[in-house]
Design a protein around this motif. Structure first.
Motif, PDB file in Angstrom:
ATOM      1  N   GLY A 577       0.778  -1.227   0.000  1.00  0.00           N
ATOM      2  CA  GLY A 577       0.000   0.000   0.000  1.00  0.00           C
ATOM      3  C   GLY A 577       0.803   1.266   0.000  1.00  0.00           C
ATOM      4  O   GLY A 577       0.434   2.221   0.665  1.00  0.00           O
ATOM      5  N   GLY A 578       1.910   1.314  -0.669  1.00  0.00           N
ATOM      6  CA  GLY A 578       2.679   2.552  -0.736  1.00  0.00           C
ATOM      7  C   GLY A 578       4.151   2.308  -0.522  1.00  0.00           C
ATOM      8  O   GLY A 578       4.590   1.204  -0.211  1.00  0.00           O
ATOM      9  N   ASN A 579       4.953   3.356  -0.722  1.00  0.00           N
ATOM     10  CA  ASN A 579       6.400   3.254  -0.530  1.00  0.00           C
ATOM     11  C   ASN A 579       6.729   3.456   0.944  1.00  0.00           C
ATOM     12  O   ASN A 579       6.989   4.577   1.384  1.00  0.00           O
ATOM     13  CB  ASN A 579       7.115   4.285  -1.406  1.00  0.00           C
ATOM     14  CG  ASN A 579       6.944   3.987  -2.877  1.00  0.00           C
ATOM     15  OD1 ASN A 579       7.030   2.827  -3.282  1.00  0.00           O
ATOM     16  ND2 ASN A 579       6.690   5.018  -3.676  1.00  0.00           N
ATOM     17  N   ARG A 580       6.716   2.401   1.678  1.00  0.00           N
ATOM     18  CA  ARG A 580       6.938   2.479   3.124  1.00  0.00           C
ATOM     19  C   ARG A 580       8.423   2.359   3.451  1.00  0.00           C
ATOM     20  O   ARG A 580       9.144   1.599   2.812  1.00  0.00           O
ATOM     21  CB  ARG A 580       6.178   1.367   3.828  1.00  0.00           C
ATOM     22  CG  ARG A 580       4.680   1.422   3.591  1.00  0.00           C
ATOM     23  CD  ARG A 580       3.975   0.341   4.372  1.00  0.00           C
ATOM     24  NE  ARG A 580       2.530   0.429   4.204  1.00  0.00           N
ATOM     25  CZ  ARG A 580       1.670  -0.314   4.884  1.00  0.00           C
ATOM     26  NH1 ARG A 580       2.105  -1.215   5.733  1.00  0.00           N
ATOM     27  NH2 ARG A 580       0.374  -0.167   4.697  1.00  0.00           N
ATOM     28  N   PRO A 581       8.888   3.056   4.470  1.00  0.00           N
ATOM     29  CA  PRO A 581      10.299   2.922   4.871  1.00  0.00           C
ATOM     30  C   PRO A 581      10.556   1.614   5.623  1.00  0.00           C
ATOM     31  O   PRO A 581      11.668   1.098   5.604  1.00  0.00           O
ATOM     32  CB  PRO A 581      10.537   4.129   5.767  1.00  0.00           C
ATOM     33  CG  PRO A 581       9.185   4.457   6.309  1.00  0.00           C
ATOM     34  CD  PRO A 581       8.202   4.104   5.220  1.00  0.00           C
ATOM     35  N   PHE A 582       9.536   1.088   6.303  1.00  0.00           N
ATOM     36  CA  PHE A 582       9.689  -0.173   7.024  1.00  0.00           C
ATOM     37  C   PHE A 582       8.332  -0.844   7.154  1.00  0.00           C
ATOM     38  O   PHE A 582       7.281  -0.190   7.117  1.00  0.00           O
ATOM     39  CB  PHE A 582      10.315   0.041   8.406  1.00  0.00           C
ATOM     40  CG  PHE A 582       9.709   1.152   9.208  1.00  0.00           C
ATOM     41  CD1 PHE A 582       8.556   0.964   9.956  1.00  0.00           C
ATOM     42  CD2 PHE A 582      10.304   2.413   9.217  1.00  0.00           C
ATOM     43  CE1 PHE A 582       8.005   1.984  10.698  1.00  0.00           C
ATOM     44  CE2 PHE A 582       9.755   3.455   9.957  1.00  0.00           C
ATOM     45  CZ  PHE A 582       8.603   3.241  10.698  1.00  0.00           C
ATOM     46  N   LEU A 583       8.355  -2.155   7.288  1.00  0.00           N
ATOM     47  CA  LEU A 583       7.122  -2.935   7.303  1.00  0.00           C
ATOM     48  C   LEU A 583       7.302  -4.158   8.195  1.00  0.00           C
ATOM     49  O   LEU A 583       8.341  -4.830   8.137  1.00  0.00           O
ATOM     50  CB  LEU A 583       6.770  -3.385   5.882  1.00  0.00           C
ATOM     51  CG  LEU A 583       5.461  -4.173   5.697  1.00  0.00           C
ATOM     52  CD1 LEU A 583       4.259  -3.262   5.949  1.00  0.00           C
ATOM     53  CD2 LEU A 583       5.398  -4.741   4.273  1.00  0.00           C
ATOM     54  N   LEU A 584       6.312  -4.454   9.029  1.00  0.00           N
ATOM     55  CA  LEU A 584       6.359  -5.617   9.918  1.00  0.00           C
ATOM     56  C   LEU A 584       5.954  -6.870   9.155  1.00  0.00           C
ATOM     57  O   LEU A 584       4.895  -6.932   8.546  1.00  0.00           O
ATOM     58  CB  LEU A 584       5.424  -5.403  11.117  1.00  0.00           C
ATOM     59  CG  LEU A 584       5.362  -6.540  12.149  1.00  0.00           C
ATOM     60  CD1 LEU A 584       6.738  -6.800  12.761  1.00  0.00           C
ATOM     61  CD2 LEU A 584       4.337  -6.205  13.239  1.00  0.00           C
ATOM     62  N   ARG A 585       6.813  -7.876   9.218  1.00  0.00           N
ATOM     63  CA  ARG A 585       6.568  -9.132   8.532  1.00  0.00           C
ATOM     64  C   ARG A 585       5.909 -10.122   9.496  1.00  0.00           C
ATOM     65  O   ARG A 585       5.929  -9.936  10.717  1.00  0.00           O
ATOM     66  CB  ARG A 585       7.904  -9.690   8.021  1.00  0.00           C
ATOM     67  CG  ARG A 585       7.813 -10.801   6.986  1.00  0.00           C
ATOM     68  CD  ARG A 585       9.210 -11.268   6.593  1.00  0.00           C
ATOM     69  NE  ARG A 585       9.153 -12.349   5.622  1.00  0.00           N
ATOM     70  CZ  ARG A 585       9.267 -12.198   4.315  1.00  0.00           C
ATOM     71  NH1 ARG A 585       9.447 -10.983   3.816  1.00  0.00           N
ATOM     72  NH2 ARG A 585       9.208 -13.230   3.493  1.00  0.00           N
ATOM     73  N   HIS A 586       5.339 -11.211   8.946  1.00  0.00           N
ATOM     74  CA  HIS A 586       4.675 -12.196   9.803  1.00  0.00           C
ATOM     75  C   HIS A 586       5.654 -12.911  10.738  1.00  0.00           C
ATOM     76  O   HIS A 586       5.258 -13.544  11.711  1.00  0.00           O
ATOM     77  CB  HIS A 586       3.943 -13.236   8.945  1.00  0.00           C
ATOM     78  CG  HIS A 586       4.862 -14.169   8.208  1.00  0.00           C
ATOM     79  ND1 HIS A 586       5.408 -13.856   6.983  1.00  0.00           N
ATOM     80  CD2 HIS A 586       5.326 -15.399   8.526  1.00  0.00           C
ATOM     81  CE1 HIS A 586       6.172 -14.851   6.570  1.00  0.00           C
ATOM     82  NE2 HIS A 586       6.130 -15.808   7.489  1.00  0.00           N
TER      83      HIS A 586
END
Length: 647
Positions: A577-586
């Motif tokens: 959903g967008g250019n995120r700087p960081f993302l939580l993985r499962h």
């Protein structure tokens, strides 16, 4: 008064009636007047005898007075200096202790023991030294031990060994704590069920802290055989089975706890984590929700549920780079979650390294005497057990299981730790656990060491020992082993108690801190470190802004910040959903975009001297209607090692 001065004293003489006359009597005055009127009268034999008697009377009187003074002198000295006697030391020490002056109390108790050694004196001194405000634990243990040697009363000795066991646990010596609690257990010759259960419990917990898992489970099983509703023993057995990879046995034990306490938060989270660790995601999510219903504010549960949720469902929340916990947003793994995770990793590692240590304890239970104890436990637990609606294994009358059932369960738990099968199971469980939680990048520390040496131009110069190194997330001490030949000082920090214990065993760290390293960074003096390492630690943080700022602050000019991250690829960022700087993985780990890391490096005065890609695999998952399902497939995952140098 000197003895020679007695000769110059005026002596009295007796009158004719044979009575001695003194200077204050009328007879004495008349005799004196008569003697003065007849100066030339010769002295007869009677007069000489009178003189001798008079002299002796005077001499004896004065001697008696002198003896009395001398006899009274020690008493007077003792009265004037009473506070220096043993009783005085003890009295003053008690006053100091009650007023909070524990250091002064300890000095006076020590003087009292030096004057007269008594078991009570050693006991009072030990209790004072052990007070948290003094924390002179080793001295306290020495005096406790001496008191136990002097006491004849068995109950006093038992109480002392309990105190010694607690102190040894406080200073991370569970092996010696176990020895102390074994003495307590051996003292209970009468076999009172309550005493036996408590002694076995403390001994079992100490053995767990010392990673002597099989012995620990034997003692904890003795507790549950004596007291089936002892939740701490049941939970400790369940946790041990989970930590060593025996999920089935762990689930059974957790259910035993919830049979009597269906809303036990610790049992619910332990059960959920057991499901989570072996890939039973649906059961894990369901059980996490039950735990959250009991404690809605628990950040560890909220974080686990957030990780096990489709990130695309979060919409624009993932773009928030500066928020805290608002709106359910967690921008880092809670310390409790990370501690929980790596305590398990450390225990499993210890078991695989030494699965069958030489036994040093002897469990004691009294199966014949457990009926009364079980009945009392059953009466206490009955109301809560009846509230456990839907518990299939609950008995109709609400009673606890029979003695044989608990004994059989305890025996089964011990049998599950038979060395060969247990080691194979633990090894397989560790491999699957790492795939599920994304702990898959190997050989990070040797790589970081080589890159740091290159950045500081220190190749092939082991032995200089001039680097001051800060190891964030020190784990079992791999960084200290790799950097010892280059270091003047190494400081280790980890949120996991087990990790700190394993690092302490290496004896390579100058300092070790059991704490959240983001907090430790804030209190370290500026410009005091040459190297800051974070091997497999930063993936548990989403927002890295504060960590970069703190690392820059503690490093000297030219110092190096070396770490690894899981990489957020641009395709993954767009899908979420967008250019995120960081993302939580499962996996519970954060992925970071390389552009975000480069931006932070510039902002905080670093230049990137090394950026090396890593590749591995993790267990794949499938999302169906918003639910997370396990997959048999492994999928590629990318990461990177970064070496940043402060300008």
């Amino acid at each position: 008064m000197a003895r020679g001065t007695l000769k110059s004293l005026k002596r009295t003489r007796p009158d004719k009636g044979g009575k001695s006359s003194g200077s204050g009597s009328s007879g004495g005055a008349a005799a004196a007047a008569s003697a003065a009127a007849q100066p030339g009268a010769p002295a007869g034999p009677g007069d000489d005898l009178d003189d001798i008697v008079s002299w002796l009377n005077c001499e004896c009187l004065v001697s008696l007075l002198l003896v009395g003074v001398l006899a009274a002198l020690p008493f007077n000295l003792q009265s004037n200096d009473f506070l220096h006697a043993r009783e005085g030391f003890v009295t003053r020490a008690e006053d100091y202790y009650n007023s909070g002056a524990f250091d002064k109390a300890a000095v006076l108790y020590d003087r009292a023991v030096a004057l007269e050694e008594t078991p009570e004196g050693h006991l009072y001194l030990a209790e004072t030294l052990a007070h948290p405000d003094l924390n002179r634990v080793h001295e306290a243990i020495r005096h406790y031990t001496r008191a136990a040697e002097l006491f004849d009363d068995e109950d006093e000795r038992v109480g002392i060994w309990k105190s010694v066991g607690k102190l040894y646990n406080d200073i991370d010596r569970p092996d010696l704590a176990a020895d102390s609690y074994q003495r307590v257990l051996d003292s209970y010759a009468d076999g009172d069920p309550t005493d036996l259960a408590e002694a076995n419990l403390q001994l079992g917990l100490s053995l767990l802290d010392g990673y002597r898992f099989r012995e620990a489970v034997e003692h904890l099983g003795a507790v549950t055989a004596l007291k089936p509703t002892n939740g701490l023993a049941q939970l400790s057995i369940a946790d041990t089975q989970r930590d060593l990879g025996n999920a089935e046995a762990a689930v059974q034990r957790y259910r035993r706890v919830m049979k009597h306490r269906p809303r036990d938060f610790t049992a619910l989270t332990g059960l959920a984590f057991t499901y989570h660790g072996n890939g039973s995601y649906e059961k894990a999510i369901s059980t996490y929700h039950k735990a959250q219903a009991v404690n809605p504010t628990a950040p560890e549960v909220e974080y686990a549920l957030r990780a096990l949720r489709n990130p695309a469902a979060d919409g624009e929340k993932g773009n928030n780079r500066s928020g805290g916990h608002g709106g359910g947003q967690l921008l880092r793994a809670p310390p409790g979650y990370v501690s929980f995770l790596f305590d398990l990793v450390g225990k499993r590692k210890s078991f695989l390294e030494n699965p069958d240590p030489e036994p040093r304890t002897r469990p004691r239970s009294l199966a014949a005497n457990t009926s009364d104890a079980k009945k009392a436990d059953a009466d206490a637990a009955k109301p809560e057990a009846e509230a456990a609606v839907g518990q299939e294994d609950a008995e109709e009358d609400g009673a606890t299981p029979a003695v044989d059932e608990e004994s059989q369960a305890a025996a089964a738990d011990v049998a599950a730790l038979e060395t060969e099968a247990a080691v194979a199971r633990a090894r397989d469980a560790m491999k699957e656990f790492n795939l599920i939680f994304g702990i898959v990048f190997k050989h990070l520390v040797p790589m970081i060491r080589d890159f740091v040496q290159d950045a500081l131009q220190m190749r092939n110069i082991d032995g200089w020992h001039w680097l001051d190194v800060l190891d964030l997330g020190c784990g079992s001490g791999e960084v200290a082993l790799a950097f010892r030949g280059l270091s003047n000082r190494i400081v280790g920090v980890d949120i996991s108690k087990v990790a700190i214990a394993l690092s302490r065993r290496t004896k390579l760290y100058n300092e070790l801190h059991h704490a959240d390293f983001s907090a430790v960074l804030e209190v370290i003096d500026a410009s005091t470190m040459d190297v800051v390492t974070a091997a497999d630690s930063l993936p548990y943080f989403g927002d890295l802004e504060g960590l970069f700022a703190s690392a820059a602050a503690v490093l000297r000019g030219g110092g190096v910040f070396a770490f690894n991250l899981d990489t957020l690829e641009s395709t993954s960022s767009r899908r979420s959903g967008g250019n995120r700087p960081f993302l939580l993985r499962h996996t519970g780990r954060w992925m970071h975009s390389p552009s975000y890391v480069r931006e932070l490096a510039v902002v905080h005065g670093f230049r990137i001297v090394r950026e090396v890609a890593l590749r591995s695999e993790v267990r794949d998952v499938v999302w169906e209607d918003g639910e997370l399902l396990a997959s048999d497939k492994l999928v590629p995952v990318q990461g990177a090692v970064y070496v940043l140098q402060k300008k």
